[in-house]
Design a protein around this motif. Structure first.
Motif, PDB file in Angstrom:
ATOM      1  N   GLY A  31      76.123 -58.733 -50.279  1.00  0.00           N
ATOM      2  CA  GLY A  31      76.713 -57.504 -49.767  1.00  0.00           C
ATOM      3  C   GLY A  31      75.826 -56.294 -50.002  1.00  0.00           C
ATOM      4  N   ARG A  32      75.231 -56.203 -51.192  1.00  0.00           N
ATOM      5  CA  ARG A  32      74.327 -55.085 -51.472  1.00  0.00           C
ATOM      6  C   ARG A  32      73.086 -55.151 -50.588  1.00  0.00           C
ATOM      7  NH1 ARG A  32      71.905 -55.326 -55.884  1.00  0.00           N
ATOM      8  NH2 ARG A  32      72.682 -57.265 -56.797  1.00  0.00           N
ATOM      9  N   ILE A  33      72.559 -56.363 -50.398  1.00  0.00           N
ATOM     10  CA  ILE A  33      71.377 -56.524 -49.546  1.00  0.00           C
ATOM     11  C   ILE A  33      71.703 -56.137 -48.109  1.00  0.00           C
ATOM     12  CG2 ILE A  33      69.848 -58.271 -48.531  1.00  0.00           C
ATOM     13  CD1 ILE A  33      70.037 -59.694 -51.322  1.00  0.00           C
ATOM     14  N   ALA A  34      72.898 -56.496 -47.651  1.00  0.00           N
ATOM     15  CA  ALA A  34      73.300 -56.140 -46.290  1.00  0.00           C
ATOM     16  C   ALA A  34      73.322 -54.626 -46.115  1.00  0.00           C
ATOM     17  CB  ALA A  34      74.670 -56.737 -45.975  1.00  0.00           C
ATOM     18  N   ALA A  35      73.923 -53.940 -47.080  1.00  0.00           N
ATOM     19  CA  ALA A  35      74.013 -52.478 -46.983  1.00  0.00           C
ATOM     20  C   ALA A  35      72.641 -51.834 -47.061  1.00  0.00           C
ATOM     21  CB  ALA A  35      74.920 -51.945 -48.094  1.00  0.00           C
ATOM     22  N   LEU A  48      61.118 -51.487 -37.619  1.00  0.00           N
ATOM     23  CA  LEU A  48      61.188 -52.326 -38.815  1.00  0.00           C
ATOM     24  C   LEU A  48      61.645 -53.718 -38.390  1.00  0.00           C
ATOM     25  CD1 LEU A  48      61.126 -52.785 -41.881  1.00  0.00           C
ATOM     26  CD2 LEU A  48      63.506 -52.000 -41.962  1.00  0.00           C
ATOM     27  N   ARG A  49      60.755 -54.694 -38.489  1.00  0.00           N
ATOM     28  CA  ARG A  49      61.061 -56.028 -37.969  1.00  0.00           C
ATOM     29  C   ARG A  49      60.958 -57.124 -39.026  1.00  0.00           C
ATOM     30  NH1 ARG A  49      60.948 -57.141 -32.938  1.00  0.00           N
ATOM     31  NH2 ARG A  49      62.588 -58.556 -33.639  1.00  0.00           N
ATOM     32  N   LEU A  50      60.419 -56.805 -40.197  1.00  0.00           N
ATOM     33  CA  LEU A  50      60.298 -57.808 -41.253  1.00  0.00           C
ATOM     34  C   LEU A  50      60.705 -57.186 -42.579  1.00  0.00           C
ATOM     35  CD1 LEU A  50      59.346 -60.560 -42.449  1.00  0.00           C
ATOM     36  CD2 LEU A  50      57.040 -59.562 -42.602  1.00  0.00           C
ATOM     37  N   ALA A  90      70.079 -60.521 -40.790  1.00  0.00           N
ATOM     38  CA  ALA A  90      68.914 -60.522 -39.896  1.00  0.00           C
ATOM     39  C   ALA A  90      69.335 -60.227 -38.464  1.00  0.00           C
ATOM     40  CB  ALA A  90      68.199 -61.873 -39.991  1.00  0.00           C
ATOM     41  N   ARG A  91      70.398 -60.881 -38.023  1.00  0.00           N
ATOM     42  CA  ARG A  91      70.845 -60.709 -36.634  1.00  0.00           C
ATOM     43  C   ARG A  91      71.340 -59.284 -36.397  1.00  0.00           C
ATOM     44  NH1 ARG A  91      75.138 -60.435 -33.745  1.00  0.00           N
ATOM     45  NH2 ARG A  91      76.491 -60.622 -35.575  1.00  0.00           N
ATOM     46  N   GLY A  92      72.131 -58.769 -37.333  1.00  0.00           N
ATOM     47  CA  GLY A  92      72.712 -57.452 -37.144  1.00  0.00           C
ATOM     48  C   GLY A  92      71.705 -56.320 -37.160  1.00  0.00           C
ATOM     49  N   ASN A  93      70.532 -56.578 -37.767  1.00  0.00           N
ATOM     50  CA  ASN A  93      69.510 -55.532 -37.846  1.00  0.00           C
ATOM     51  C   ASN A  93      68.286 -55.851 -36.998  1.00  0.00           C
ATOM     52  OD1 ASN A  93      70.490 -53.558 -40.078  1.00  0.00           O
ATOM     53  ND2 ASN A  93      70.861 -55.587 -40.942  1.00  0.00           N
ATOM     54  N   ASP A  94      68.351 -56.925 -36.212  1.00  0.00           N
ATOM     55  CA  ASP A  94      67.277 -57.305 -35.295  1.00  0.00           C
ATOM     56  C   ASP A  94      65.933 -57.373 -36.022  1.00  0.00           C
ATOM     57  OD1 ASP A  94      66.057 -58.008 -32.869  1.00  0.00           O
ATOM     58  OD2 ASP A  94      65.571 -55.919 -32.402  1.00  0.00           O
ATOM     59  N   LEU A  95      65.904 -58.210 -37.072  1.00  0.00           N
ATOM     60  CA  LEU A  95      64.672 -58.338 -37.830  1.00  0.00           C
ATOM     61  C   LEU A  95      64.570 -59.721 -38.463  1.00  0.00           C
ATOM     62  CD1 LEU A  95      65.918 -58.050 -40.916  1.00  0.00           C
ATOM     63  CD2 LEU A  95      65.602 -55.611 -40.499  1.00  0.00           C
ATOM     64  N   PHE A  96      63.398 -60.008 -38.983  1.00  0.00           N
ATOM     65  CA  PHE A  96      63.162 -61.227 -39.745  1.00  0.00           C
ATOM     66  C   PHE A  96      63.414 -60.905 -41.221  1.00  0.00           C
ATOM     67  CE2 PHE A  96      60.994 -61.995 -35.845  1.00  0.00           C
ATOM     68  CZ  PHE A  96      60.947 -63.373 -35.670  1.00  0.00           C
ATOM     69  N   PRO A 121      65.712 -62.964 -35.946  1.00  0.00           N
ATOM     70  CA  PRO A 121      66.733 -62.020 -35.475  1.00  0.00           C
ATOM     71  C   PRO A 121      67.953 -62.670 -34.842  1.00  0.00           C
ATOM     72  CG  PRO A 121      64.556 -61.240 -34.878  1.00  0.00           C
ATOM     73  CD  PRO A 121      64.384 -62.635 -35.387  1.00  0.00           C
ATOM     74  N   ALA A 122      67.896 -63.977 -34.593  1.00  0.00           N
ATOM     75  CA  ALA A 122      69.092 -64.691 -34.157  1.00  0.00           C
ATOM     76  C   ALA A 122      69.872 -65.254 -35.339  1.00  0.00           C
ATOM     77  CB  ALA A 122      68.704 -65.820 -33.202  1.00  0.00           C
ATOM     78  N   GLY A 123      69.357 -65.053 -36.557  1.00  0.00           N
ATOM     79  CA  GLY A 123      70.016 -65.562 -37.749  1.00  0.00           C
ATOM     80  C   GLY A 123      69.662 -66.993 -38.097  1.00  0.00           C
ATOM     81  N   GLU A 124      68.670 -67.554 -37.397  1.00  0.00           N
ATOM     82  CA  GLU A 124      68.280 -68.948 -37.610  1.00  0.00           C
ATOM     83  C   GLU A 124      67.086 -69.035 -38.561  1.00  0.00           C
ATOM     84  OE1 GLU A 124      70.012 -71.466 -36.386  1.00  0.00           O
ATOM     85  OE2 GLU A 124      71.367 -70.065 -35.363  1.00  0.00           O
ATOM     86  N   ALA A 125      67.058 -70.092 -39.367  1.00  0.00           N
ATOM     87  CA  ALA A 125      65.930 -70.318 -40.268  1.00  0.00           C
ATOM     88  C   ALA A 125      64.739 -70.832 -39.465  1.00  0.00           C
ATOM     89  CB  ALA A 125      66.309 -71.312 -41.351  1.00  0.00           C
TER      90      ALA A 125
END
Length: 337
Positions: A31-35, A48-50, A90-96, A121-125
């Motif tokens: 949760g903290r990382i998400a915020a 910001l992509r990575l 990753a998906r919600g912020n369009d980044l790796f 960015p699709a949330g896939e590993a």
């Protein structure tokens, strides 16, 4: 994509060792990382992509626990809800998003591995790397033949070919092993993600020197995320705090962070410039001047740490020490202590 911004997000780690509800602490960390990731995206900008996170940022590290205890307490299921939640970041912020965590493996149910996963960015590993050099944790090298049968060498030394370029991982102290970085560079790696949790200092530490060396040797960017502090263990909390940095392919620091939680270690990575440099003949093009066949023959002559030593079930801490003592004797003779 010829250029983008990368961030070594310096996040505080809350150790789960003494917690009666370790999974609740893992969820809290996510949760903290998400915020903080969403805030970083807003602060730094849409390019910001990575984002690279520190080593074992969700749990801390084993501090006396047995392999079985730590697997139960801290190891994630590779298909479990924690990775799904990280994928949503990753998906919600369009980044790796690059995250380092301990995880279980159904093929090796008595063990855990320290893994670094890159989510797209699709949330896939798109990459899962299991650390090969570790003093007190099992590694694929310890169960070598079986691991290769299950996963193959491409999974041992993975390089993700993405819209950002070719991404690879050097986990923590593995920045000190030039062979690993060189092998990944020969496989095409252009950006090394280096999650770590280490002592920082005003001067150059051995790992900081190694980051510059690996960048120069392999003409690659290094994005190193260190912890923003460590809570929940008797170790002083700022012992692993600060020094996250981005290094360019000529060994120059692009950005560095001080102590504490921080998004200061962010900079643009210019893949077009890196590729021009790699294709330019000259003394500085070290990667194009490597002699792999020479070193393969020489390395094959030496007997140090052996593959597949872990054949009798989960190791104890003593087993790891005895393995290193045996390697030292092979290096320096039977009288070495």
């Amino acid at each position: 994509m010829s250029a983008f911004r990368a961030l070594a997000l310096q996040v505080r780690t809350e150790a789960v060792n003494g917690s009666a509800e370790p999974r609740a602490l893992v969820d809290s960390a996510i949760g903290r990382i998400a915020a903080q990731t969403a805030a970083a995206k807003a602060w730094i900008g849409p390019d910001l992509r990575l984002v690279v996170l520190p080593e074992y940022v969700l749990t801390g590290f084993p501090f006396g626990e047995s392999v079985a205890e730590w697997r139960t307490k801290a190891a994630l299921d590779p298909d479990g809800p924690e990775y799904l939640a990280l994928g949503e970041i990753a998906r919600g912020n369009d980044l790796f998003l690059c995250v380092n965590a301990y995880e279980s493996d159904p093929h090796f149910p008595e063990l855990f591995f320290q893994a670094t996963v890159i989510l797209d960015p699709a949330g896939e590993a798109v990459l899962r790397y299991r650390r090969l050099h570790s003093m007190f944790s099992p590694s694929p090298y310890d169960v070598w033949d079986r691991y290769l049968d299950v996963y193959g060498m491409d999974a041992v030394l993975p390089v993700a070919r993405t819209e950002l370029g070719n991404l690879a991982v050097l986990a923590s102290e593995e920045i000190l092993y030039p062979e690993l970085a060189r092998a990944l560079a020969l496989r095409g790696a252009e950006v090394f993600c280096n999650p770590t949790s280490e002592a920082s200092a005003p001067g150059l530490t051995p790992k900081a020197i190694a980051r510059r060396a690996r960048a120069i040797e392999n003409l690659a960017y290094v994005v190193c995320a260190n912890s923003g502090g460590l809570e929940g263990l008797p170790i002083p909390g700022d012992s692993t705090s600060g020094g996250s940095e981005l290094i360019d392919f000529e060994g120059r620091p692009l950005a560095q962070a001080g102590q504490g939680e921080s998004l200061v270690a962010a900079a643009e990575l210019d893949l077009a410039a890196l590729r021009r440099y790699r294709r330019r003949p000259g003394m500085g093009n070290l990667l194009a001047r490597v002699k792999p066949a020479l070193w393969a023959e020489e390395y094959g002559r030496h007997d140090v740490e052996r593959p597949g030593d872990l054949a009798a079930g989960p190791p104890t801490r003593r087993w790891f020490v005895e393995r290193q003592q045996a390697a030292i004797k092979r290096l320096y003779g039977p009288d070495a202590t």
